[in-house]
Scaffold this active site. Structure first.
Site, PDB file in Angstrom:
ATOM      1  N   ASP A 308       0.853  -1.187   0.000  1.00 51.82           N
ATOM      2  CA  ASP A 308       0.000   0.000   0.000  1.00 51.82           C
ATOM      3  C   ASP A 308       0.890   1.240   0.000  1.00 51.82           C
ATOM      4  O   ASP A 308       1.765   1.388   0.861  1.00 51.82           O
ATOM      5  CB  ASP A 308      -0.900   0.004   1.224  1.00 51.82           C
ATOM      6  CG  ASP A 308      -2.017  -1.030   1.130  1.00 51.82           C
ATOM      7  OD1 ASP A 308      -2.361  -1.414  -0.002  1.00 51.82           O
ATOM      8  OD2 ASP A 308      -2.534  -1.454   2.176  1.00 51.82           O
ATOM      9  N   ASP A 418      -6.962  -5.002  -4.584  1.00 54.05           N
ATOM     10  CA  ASP A 418      -7.435  -4.592  -3.267  1.00 54.05           C
ATOM     11  C   ASP A 418      -8.027  -3.191  -3.319  1.00 54.05           C
ATOM     12  O   ASP A 418      -7.380  -2.218  -2.930  1.00 54.05           O
ATOM     13  CB  ASP A 418      -6.284  -4.631  -2.251  1.00 54.05           C
ATOM     14  CG  ASP A 418      -6.750  -4.309  -0.845  1.00 54.05           C
ATOM     15  OD1 ASP A 418      -7.933  -4.544  -0.544  1.00 54.05           O
ATOM     16  OD2 ASP A 418      -5.924  -3.829  -0.036  1.00 54.05           O
TER      17      ASP A 418
END
Length: 1111
Positions: A308, A418
């Site tokens: 991320d 995601d």
């Protein structure tokens, strides 16, 4: 059974199975089991020195390695703690290897409870180091255990943000070993290494829980710093036994191959106890050599490391996570040539090029070798719902251009594993950039309904299709375990239709990606009887195989709706507001720059500088659209960084827009001297009431009358004017004289009326009645049974999710509704007052104290030319897990609501007939939503909101949430936002709802000019149903202009793109999203017109790019 294997003496499956487990356990019997023999000799490092980097979070970006090693390093000891959170500490370690270790494998072992990077004394990054230590564990069934269709095996899975724990609750993402030498040469020289310690663990450092706000006082203890020898034979047998144990455990209990694995493992232990390691290894090799049948399902092993770009850590730490993970991956590639590693997010590659150029060059070499594979095609793995259509275009544009420029490759696969839902225009946008395949796994998180396919043809809003794959293992962080392989095949919903499934393995978010252990398991499971076949593949190789079977696949039409994380449409409202502002500001700035460039108003140097600056501004916005930033699910530190980037992008776009418009209009941006002009950046005529400062009016007074009904004083010393501006272009200020708007009070009800609509407002701000002048008998809020609904009802809900605080709002929150602006609510409200009374604008104002800590001030406005009622809000918000919405309880009977989305609109049911309908209790929409019957309806417009609920005849807009994790201050403070209520006769298309929503978000611009002409039109459209979403200079800096048009009403119109004939265009082409021309277009000329026309035939929601060359 193999010749060297003898079945265990007793038929006690459980005890034999646990024998295998304990014999290689890290936690039991290490003094006598095989694990205890892995590192036969060890010693602490000889000397340890430490230096603490000043200035805390992000400071590392300002220091070079050469600067660091010249600092004052002082002695340190194992057992010391270092901090605070986000700080950086450097260590110098010195060690001499004992002479007795000659010929053995020698490893460095380090554990500081924090992420770290090992550096050579020459400044070369060597390997990332990941910590051990307790970690929050959460089972998947907390989020997905309510579906009665979920089988028992599914409940064993863990959520992908948490799939990091062993059965005893400790993390298994450790990477604490670095191989100094595979065969030590006996040298007695002192080895010197440097270790850069980042004071955070792999998931930040949540206080008392993973997603809780960070523990800023956290320190990290140096637990281990040693060198040791590793026994390669022992390591090999540990891996053999682990895989045999897992096969015995996870193959069906009635499968003979489960018992054969069990007995082989048992025999290996007995053989090791006789010190015959060679025979033990032979038993394992023989077992794993027994292959599968020809029809065994194949798992396409694709290494990856999902990082991320920000989440429970700031952007600066994500940069270091990438470096640590990718250098570790590059090291593995040297040892395991079969490995293929897929890596998305061009932004992260760009970070490597800037901060770790040596690592980037190694990556470049492996990209050329086809082993380190850029994928996805986007700048970041963005949120799939909130960014605008043009933002999505730029994600792919700048991602693909980066990959082409740096690696000479163009991605064919859209990789977005995601994010919290996928808009219906992704198939068309992908195709614009040469991408024909799509991969995600997020819909496996659905709360209510199980998505019916793992492989399917995805048809988008305009009918474009791409091939889609959801890895049936339901994770992008597999460990290459037997259980995962068996689960993958069991979960596959397309059995018999496809022969291969993607199997994404590797630790993410700082864990380092694939590990040696994963690759060793893969070698053993490559083709072993009883398990799916495993084959290392690139994403391209996998999708080619899937494409050969696509004739067997079913089709899914429209959006991919995630039945979870609906709260992300609203959390961090300020971030979403700034994103919307920047999207519109960048559009206008690019338009003005293109016009100035075509007009020859800028020299080449300044032109290119402006163009580069706008690309830089776009990239800041795109980064903030990452799928844990703009949704509102990151820690507070991330939003301080995001705010700064948004402000920089907005300021730059504004400065370029104003500079270029001053050049075009021949006036000075810093000191307006000419007549006032109105600039319209939309391709249709716009009527609005604008505010003009007194200082800008004097030149205009000489030309037009400015008294009486054509003007109204503002409360700040300026003047209101009603104007009509042609688009896209400018018009000198020439006030209209519309019928005046009025306000009157009757029996405590405030009646606002213009020539278009009439509204009745109660003393607490609720809309009691709303009619359109074109159909005055139809009241939006009149129910069929004669009762009267109300609009602008301020609603408060309890908002306590099951776990994911900033992410989720649950369906049961709808059961807790409370109307705040009602006389029985208990809220303290001030009386309504009239603050502006016409003839061009009327405004009402009222205030309400929501609670002891929160309040709202609202202005309700109607202008003389507006078809909608505007509500401007200032909210002081300090609640705890409350949800503020505004509801419009209409009298309309409609089975579907319509919502603005990227490059079009989508319809969703207003009922709950099925579980799929019921799950859509909170949905995402952009600038507007609409409830309509056949010939009448109402729309709600907004300038910064994305969450909606449509149930029955009520449309609700979500305004503010107040979660406490991972940012404990999420949405606390002051908020300013607007929404509007628009009744309409006929359809939303015929009423121009979409046009009004654009205008609501981006008002007419007031400027000035010294030109003698009264008006001018730039690029525009002739015909209805289409929108010019972008006018920009081509990325290749040729001076060509790209005009992006899309059909927005769901029809198939023919429109003409209107292009200025001076300077005269040389050619026009249809072009791809990457701006490569592929079909020439012809110009048509209209007599006495200063424009040329390009005919465009559109179909529903189609995006068309036109590239115009000026030579």
């Amino acid at each position: 059974m193999d010749d060297d294997v003898k079945a265990s003496m007793h038929k006690h499956r459980h005890t034999t199975l646990e024998r295998l487990e304990k014999y290689i356990s890290e936690n039991h019997f290490q003094d006598v089991n095989l694990r205890g023999k892995l590192y036969p000799f060890s010693k602490e490092i000889d000397r340890l020195y430490h230096w603490s980097m000043p200035d805390g979070q992000g400071a590392w970006e300002q220091w070079s390695f050469r600067q660091v090693i010249t600092q004052d390093f002082r002695p340190a000891n194992i057992g010391e703690s270092f901090g605070p959170l986000w700080s950086t500490h450097w260590f110098r370690i010195e060690v001499t290897i004992p002479d007795s270790w000659k010929g053995q494998q020698v490893w460095l072992r380090w554990n500081s409870q924090a992420e770290a990077m090992l550096w050579s004394m020459n400044g070369e990054p060597l390997q990332g180091l990941s910590p051990s230590g307790p970690h929050q564990r959460m089972k998947r069934d907390i989020t997905n255990g309510f579906n009665s269709d979920n089988d028992e095996d599914t409940k064993m899975e863990t959520n992908n943000h948490n799939n990091i724990c062993t059965e005893n609750g400790l993390p298994n993402q450790m990477r604490t070993d670095y191989p100094i030498s595979r065969c030590w040469n006996g040298s007695q020289e002192t080895l010197v290494y440097y270790i850069e310690m980042a004071c955070n663990n792999m998931f930040g450092s949540g206080k008392d829980g993973m997603i809780n706000p960070p523990d800023t006082e956290r320190t990290f203890r140096l637990e281990m710093a040693e060198v040791c020898t590793m026994d390669a034979d022992v390591y090999k047998l540990i891996m053999d036994l682990e895989v045999l144990h897992d096969m015995a455990k996870w193959l069906p209990k009635d499968d003979p191959r489960s018992y054969e694995a069990l007995y082989a493992g048992n025999q290996i232990i007995n053989t090791i106890l006789k010190s015959d390691y060679r025979l033990a290894s032979k038993i394992a090799n023989t077992f794993f050599s027994k292959g599968n049948g020809a029809r065994a399902h194949t798992l396409a092993l694709i290494g990856n490391c999902h990082i991320d770009s920000a989440w429970l850590w700031p952007y600066s730490e994500a940069k270091r996570k990438c470096a640590r993970s990718w250098i570790s991956t590059l090291n593995l590639m040297e040892e395991y040539p079969e490995m293929r590693f897929a890596c998305s997010q061009a932004q992260q590659f760009s970070w490597m090029k800037t901060h770790y150029p040596a690592v980037f060059e190694k990556i470049r070499a492996q990209v050329a070798a086809g082993r380190f594979i850029p994928t996805g095609g986007t700048w970041v793995e963005m949120d799939g719902l909130i960014p605008s259509g043009e933002s999505f275009i730029r994600q792919f544009l700048y991602g693909q251009l980066f990959y082409q420029r740096e690696f000479g490759v163009q991605c064919k696969d859209f990789w977005l594993p995601d994010t919290f839902g996928y808009c219906a225009q992704f198939p068309q946008i992908c195709k614009q950039f040469g991408i024909t395949r799509f991969l995600t796994q997020k819909l496996s998180w659905n709360m209510i309904n199980k998505f019916p396919h793992n492989n399917f043809i995805w048809e988008g809003l305009d009918g474009t299709t791409i091939l889609a794959h959801f890895p049936p293992g339901n994770s992008y962080e597999m460990n290459v375990k037997v259980e995962e392989a068996m689960r993958t095949v069991k979960n596959l919903q397309d059995k018999g239709r496809v022969s291969t499934s993607a199997f994404l393995y590797g630790y993410g978010n700082g864990g380092g990606g694939p590990t040696k252990e994963m690759l060793e398991r893969a070698r053993r499971l490559k083709d072993v009887d009883g398990c799916p076949r495993m084959e290392h593949m690139s994403p391209n190789s996998f999708f080619k195989r899937l494409e050969s079977e696509k004739q067997n696949l079913c089709r899914w039409v429209g959006e991919l709706f995630l039945e979870l994380h609906n709260g992300t449409y609203t959390s961090q409202a300020n971030t979403k507001r700034q994103n919307r502002e920047c999207e519109f500001a960048l559009r206008d700035a690019e338009l003005m720059l293109a016009l100035a460039a075509v007009g020859g108003e800028l020299n080449e140097g300044k032109l290119h500088a402006y163009q580069d600056a706008l690309v830089g501004a776009w990239k800041k916005v795109l980064l903030n659209q990452f799928h844990d930033v703009i949704p509102g699910s990151s820690i507070g530190l991330v939003y301080r960084e995001a705010d700064q980037m948004f402000q920089e992008a907005l300021a730059l776009a504004t400065q370029i827009k104003e500079s270029c418009s001053a050049l075009i209009l021949q006036d000075k941006a810093e000191a307006r001297q000419g007549e006032s002009v109105i600039v319209n950046t939309f391709p249709w005529k716009v009527q609005q009431v604008v505010s003009v400062n007194e200082d800008n009016l004097e030149p205009t007074r000489k030309r037009v009358r400015m008294e009486g009904e054509v003007t109204q004083a503002t409360r700040t010393g300026g003047h209101y004017f009603a104007v009509e501006a042609q688009g896209i272009g400018w018009t000198k200020l020439s006030p209209m004289c519309p019928a005046p708007v009025s306000v009157r009070v009757s029996n405590g009800v405030y009646v606002l009326e213009n020539s278009l609509i009439r509204a009745e407002i109660g003393k607490y701000g609720q809309v009691l009645s709303l009619t359109s002048a074109s159909d005055p008998a139809r009241d939006v809020f009149k129910k069929r049974d004669g009762h009267q609904g109300h609009g602008n009802q301020m609603m408060m809900y309890d908002d306590i999710p099951l776990y994911w605080d900033a992410w989720d709002t649950m369906d049961y929150h709808l059961e807790t509704a409370k109307v705040l602006n009602d006389e029985h609510s208990g809220c303290v409200m001030t009386e309504m007052k009239v603050i502006e009374s016409g003839p061009l604008i009327v405004k009402l104002q009222w205030e309400m104290r929501i609670s002891k800590v929160s309040s709202i001030t609202q202005e309700i406005e109607l202008s003389a030319v507006s078809p909608y009622l505007t509500f401007s809000n200032h909210v002081n918000w300090h609640e705890n897990r409350k949800f503020l919405k505004v509801a419009f309880n209409t009298g309309l009977l409609t089975r579907n609501a319509t919502f603005d989305t990227q490059f079009g609109y989508i319809e969703r049911p207003t009922h709950t007939n099925t579980s799929w309908d019921s799950a859509r209790f909170e949905v995402c929409g952009h600038k507007w939503a609409d409830l309509s019957e056949h010939d009448f309806g109402v729309s709600v417009l907004n300038d910064s909101k994305y969450g909606w609920t449509a149930r029955g005849s009520t449309l609700t807009l979500s305004l503010l949430r107040s979660p406490k994790a991972p940012d404990e201050y999420c949405d606390m403070g002051s908020h300013t936002f607007r929404y509007a209520l628009m009744p309409h006769k006929g359809s939303l298309q015929s009423a121009g709802v979409q046009r009004r929503a654009y205008e609501f978000n981006n008002s007419l611009m007031v400027s000035s000019t010294t030109l003698s002409e009264d008006k001018d039109t730039w690029y525009s459209l002739v015909g209805d149903g289409a929108m010019i979403e972008a006018v920009k200079l081509a990325e290749d800096k040729t001076g060509d202009v790209v005009v992006r048009v899309y059909e927005m009403e769901g029809g198939s119109p023919k429109v003409w793109l209107k292009v200025p004939s001076t300077p005269r265009p040389r050619s026009a082409y249809l072009c791809s999203g990457l701006e490569g021309p592929y079909k020439e277009l012809s110009f048509s000329v209209e007599e006495a017109s200063k424009h040329l026309f390009i005919a465009l035939s559109l179909s529903p929601f189609k995006i068309v790019n036109v590239r115009i060359s000026y030579g």
